[in-house]
Design an enzyme around this catalytic site. Structure first.
Site, PDB file in Angstrom:
ATOM      1  N   ARG A  62       0.886  -1.181   0.000  1.00 29.63           N
ATOM      2  CA  ARG A  62       0.000   0.000   0.000  1.00 29.63           C
ATOM      3  C   ARG A  62       0.908   1.211   0.000  1.00 29.63           C
ATOM      4  O   ARG A  62       1.595   1.475   1.000  1.00 29.63           O
ATOM      5  CB  ARG A  62      -0.923  -0.014   1.216  1.00 29.63           C
ATOM      6  CG  ARG A  62      -1.693   1.290   1.389  1.00 29.63           C
ATOM      7  CD  ARG A  62      -2.856   1.192   2.343  1.00 29.63           C
ATOM      8  NE  ARG A  62      -3.959   0.449   1.765  1.00 29.63           N
ATOM      9  CZ  ARG A  62      -5.213   0.447   2.234  1.00 29.63           C
ATOM     10  NH1 ARG A  62      -5.514   1.149   3.312  1.00 29.63           N
ATOM     11  NH2 ARG A  62      -6.151  -0.249   1.634  1.00 29.63           N
ATOM     12  N   HIS A  84      -7.061   0.648  -6.773  1.00 25.51           N
ATOM     13  CA  HIS A  84      -7.301  -0.254  -5.635  1.00 25.51           C
ATOM     14  C   HIS A  84      -7.980  -1.519  -6.175  1.00 25.51           C
ATOM     15  O   HIS A  84      -9.132  -1.815  -5.851  1.00 25.51           O
ATOM     16  CB  HIS A  84      -8.169   0.463  -4.603  1.00 25.51           C
ATOM     17  CG  HIS A  84      -8.186  -0.190  -3.255  1.00 25.51           C
ATOM     18  ND1 HIS A  84      -7.348  -1.248  -2.913  1.00 25.51           N
ATOM     19  CD2 HIS A  84      -8.951   0.055  -2.140  1.00 25.51           C
ATOM     20  CE1 HIS A  84      -7.589  -1.604  -1.663  1.00 25.51           C
ATOM     21  NE2 HIS A  84      -8.552  -0.839  -1.178  1.00 25.51           N
ATOM     22  N   GLN A 100      -9.862  -4.181  -3.929  1.00 32.60           N
ATOM     23  CA  GLN A 100     -11.200  -3.784  -3.494  1.00 32.60           C
ATOM     24  C   GLN A 100     -12.237  -4.189  -4.537  1.00 32.60           C
ATOM     25  O   GLN A 100     -13.318  -4.699  -4.212  1.00 32.60           O
ATOM     26  CB  GLN A 100     -11.248  -2.264  -3.279  1.00 32.60           C
ATOM     27  CG  GLN A 100     -12.612  -1.758  -2.849  1.00 32.60           C
ATOM     28  CD  GLN A 100     -13.006  -2.308  -1.495  1.00 32.60           C
ATOM     29  OE1 GLN A 100     -12.243  -2.233  -0.548  1.00 32.60           O
ATOM     30  NE2 GLN A 100     -14.195  -2.877  -1.385  1.00 32.60           N
ATOM     31  N   ASP A 109     -17.643   6.351  -2.213  1.00 32.65           N
ATOM     32  CA  ASP A 109     -16.427   6.301  -1.404  1.00 32.65           C
ATOM     33  C   ASP A 109     -16.287   7.678  -0.755  1.00 32.65           C
ATOM     34  O   ASP A 109     -17.035   8.612  -1.078  1.00 32.65           O
ATOM     35  CB  ASP A 109     -15.220   5.974  -2.309  1.00 32.65           C
ATOM     36  CG  ASP A 109     -13.925   5.713  -1.531  1.00 32.65           C
ATOM     37  OD1 ASP A 109     -13.980   5.597  -0.288  1.00 32.65           O
ATOM     38  OD2 ASP A 109     -12.852   5.641  -2.167  1.00 32.65           O
ATOM     39  N   CYS A 154     -16.415   0.884  -0.154  1.00 31.86           N
ATOM     40  CA  CYS A 154     -15.205   0.128   0.197  1.00 31.86           C
ATOM     41  C   CYS A 154     -14.874   0.236   1.677  1.00 31.86           C
ATOM     42  O   CYS A 154     -14.214  -0.627   2.230  1.00 31.86           O
ATOM     43  CB  CYS A 154     -14.037   0.613  -0.656  1.00 31.86           C
ATOM     44  SG  CYS A 154     -13.608   2.339  -0.407  1.00 31.86           S
ATOM     45  N   ARG A 166     -13.293  -9.079   0.889  1.00 29.76           N
ATOM     46  CA  ARG A 166     -11.891  -8.732   0.630  1.00 29.76           C
ATOM     47  C   ARG A 166     -11.021  -9.967   0.898  1.00 29.76           C
ATOM     48  O   ARG A 166     -10.109 -10.280   0.133  1.00 29.76           O
ATOM     49  CB  ARG A 166     -11.447  -7.578   1.548  1.00 29.76           C
ATOM     50  CG  ARG A 166     -12.079  -6.227   1.245  1.00 29.76           C
ATOM     51  CD  ARG A 166     -11.647  -5.708  -0.108  1.00 29.76           C
ATOM     52  NE  ARG A 166     -10.195  -5.659  -0.236  1.00 29.76           N
ATOM     53  CZ  ARG A 166      -9.410  -4.683   0.247  1.00 29.76           C
ATOM     54  NH1 ARG A 166      -9.953  -3.641   0.846  1.00 29.76           N
ATOM     55  NH2 ARG A 166      -8.096  -4.716   0.081  1.00 29.76           N
TER      56      ARG A 166
HETATM   57  N1   CP Z   1     -11.333  -0.698   1.791  1.00 33.42           N
HETATM   58  C1   CP Z   1     -10.075  -0.702   2.299  1.00 33.42           C
HETATM   59  O1   CP Z   1      -9.083  -0.861   1.584  1.00 33.42           O
HETATM   60  O2   CP Z   1     -10.032  -0.537   3.641  1.00 33.42           O
HETATM   61  P1   CP Z   1      -8.722  -0.288   4.513  1.00 33.42           P
HETATM   62  O3   CP Z   1      -8.180   1.058   4.127  1.00 33.42           O
HETATM   63  O4   CP Z   1      -9.173  -0.348   5.928  1.00 33.42           O
HETATM   64  O5   CP Z   1      -7.720  -1.367   4.179  1.00 33.42           O
HETATM   65  N1  NVA Z   2     -10.332   6.333  -1.706  1.00 35.19           N
HETATM   66  C1  NVA Z   2      -9.954   5.911  -0.379  1.00 35.19           C
HETATM   67  C2  NVA Z   2     -10.094   4.437  -0.257  1.00 35.19           C
HETATM   68  C3  NVA Z   2      -9.749   3.863   1.093  1.00 35.19           C
HETATM   69  C4  NVA Z   2      -9.873   2.387   1.143  1.00 35.19           C
HETATM   70  C5  NVA Z   2      -8.529   6.345  -0.086  1.00 35.19           C
HETATM   71  O1  NVA Z   2      -7.675   6.224  -0.974  1.00 35.19           O
HETATM   72  O2  NVA Z   2      -8.279   6.839   1.016  1.00 35.19           O
END
Ligand code: CP
Ligand code: NVA
Length: 307
Positions: free
Chosen positions: A101, A128, A131, A221, A261, A289
């Site tokens: 990440r 992502h 997701q 989101d 998500c 997930r």
């Molecule tokens: N949806 C998602 O990726 O959640 P987290 O940021 O908690 O991993």
């Molecule tokens: N769009 C959000 C998704 C989190 C899972 C972010 O990038 O913070």
């Protein structure tokens, strides 16, 4: 080496195979018949941003599959202590798969170049895809098919939205966006996204009610993604008319489901009423997930990169 950084990394058949594996492995898990698909395999998790779902789903999933996981967080100092080439060579000499990440999408792309094991995008500012694997699995479970399902995305054209539409183009799923003009995908991005199927009808509207008409799935989101905190006040004002509330949900199909998500900002992009309604599939989506990523891990390690 096959990686999973965006949906460009998989063919349509491979994407369907990952979902099929996810369904099989989920069914086995739910009936208490989990199989050790990945005995002795080690997953390393590098996280430059916070996470609940991604971290826990990968760690629990890897344990269920008979492997192990190692949460490195940000402590390994990616990009700070040594060159990416040295980092990638060393880490991939000791583990079998890496989930990253990253603040910048390029970091994941760059790391993958030097790794002798698969690298999975666990969220970047650009994409992502893990997701969306879970979202597709959830939609398939709810409607028993992905064919003909109509989706509406209400809100920011962000990383999650970009992955959704990339997968949707591949699978021929219709997604209509409702996004303030300033936050829509630009022409170059639309061209890139639809390159797989230039005939794909890409609809970016500004009116949420128009976008959800006939929708079987409404997704949203947060308005402020991780890394955009300085834009918070402006974004909150710009997206004020894009809340998914009871009135908007009622304007979609009767059996429309709601996806997010998570984490969500209740009272901003979505109301409690929608989050907690029988039409909300958010918990199933979050749990998926884990099942979707099990399918991905097994595909990457036992099929795509099997020696
Ligand atoms: N949806 C998602 O990726 O959640 P987290 O940021 O908690 O991993
Ligand atoms: N769009 C959000 C998704 C989190 C899972 C972010 O990038 O913070």
């Amino acid at each position: 080496m096959r990686h999973f950084i965006t949906f460009d990394d998989v063919s349509v058949d491979e994407l369907k195979r990952i979902l099929e594996l996810a369904e099989t492995i989920k069914a086995e898990y739910k009936s208490g018949q989990s199989k050790p698909y990945l005995p002795g395999k080690v997953l390393a998790l590098i996280f430059e941003k916070q996470s609940l779902r991604t971290r826990v789903s990968f760690e629990a999933g890897m344990t269920h599959l008979g492997g192990a996981s190692m949460f490195l967080g940000d402590d390994v100092g990616f990009g700070k202590r040594e060159s990416t080439v040295d980092f990638g060579h060393v880490l991939s000499s000791m583990v079998d798969v890496i989930a990253f990440r990253a603040k910048k999408h390029e970091s994941v792309v760059e790391l993958a170049k030097y790794c002798t094991c698969p690298v999975i995008n666990a969220l970047t500012d650009f994409a992502h895809p893990c997701q969306i694997l879970a979202d597709l699995l959830t939609i398939k479970e709810r409607f028993h098919t992905l064919e003909g399902v109509k989706m509406a995305w209400v809100g920011d054209a962000n990383n999650v939205a970009a992955s959704l539409v990339r997968a949707a183009v591949k699978l021929g799923i219709q997604v209509v966006f409702a996004t303030p003009e300033k936050y829509q995908f630009d022409t170059q991005t639309v061209t890139q996204i639809t390159a797989f199927d230039p005939n794909y009808r890409f609809e970016q509207l500004t009116d949420p009610f128009e976008a959800v008409r006939g929708a079987d799935v409404i997704c949203t989101d947060v308005w402020v993604s991780m890394g955009q905190e300085t834009e918070e006040a402006v974004r909150k004002a710009d997206f004020a008319d894009y809340q998914v509330n009871g009135k908007l949900l009622a304007a979609a199909e009767k059996n429309c489901i709601f996806l997010h998500c998570l984490p969500a900002k209740r009272g901003l992009e979505v109301t409690d009423e929608v989050m907690d309604s029988p039409q909300s599939a958010i918990v199933q989506e979050a749990e998926n997930r884990m099942h979707a990523q099990k399918g991905l891990l097994v595909w990457l390690l036992n099929e795509a990169n099997s020696k």
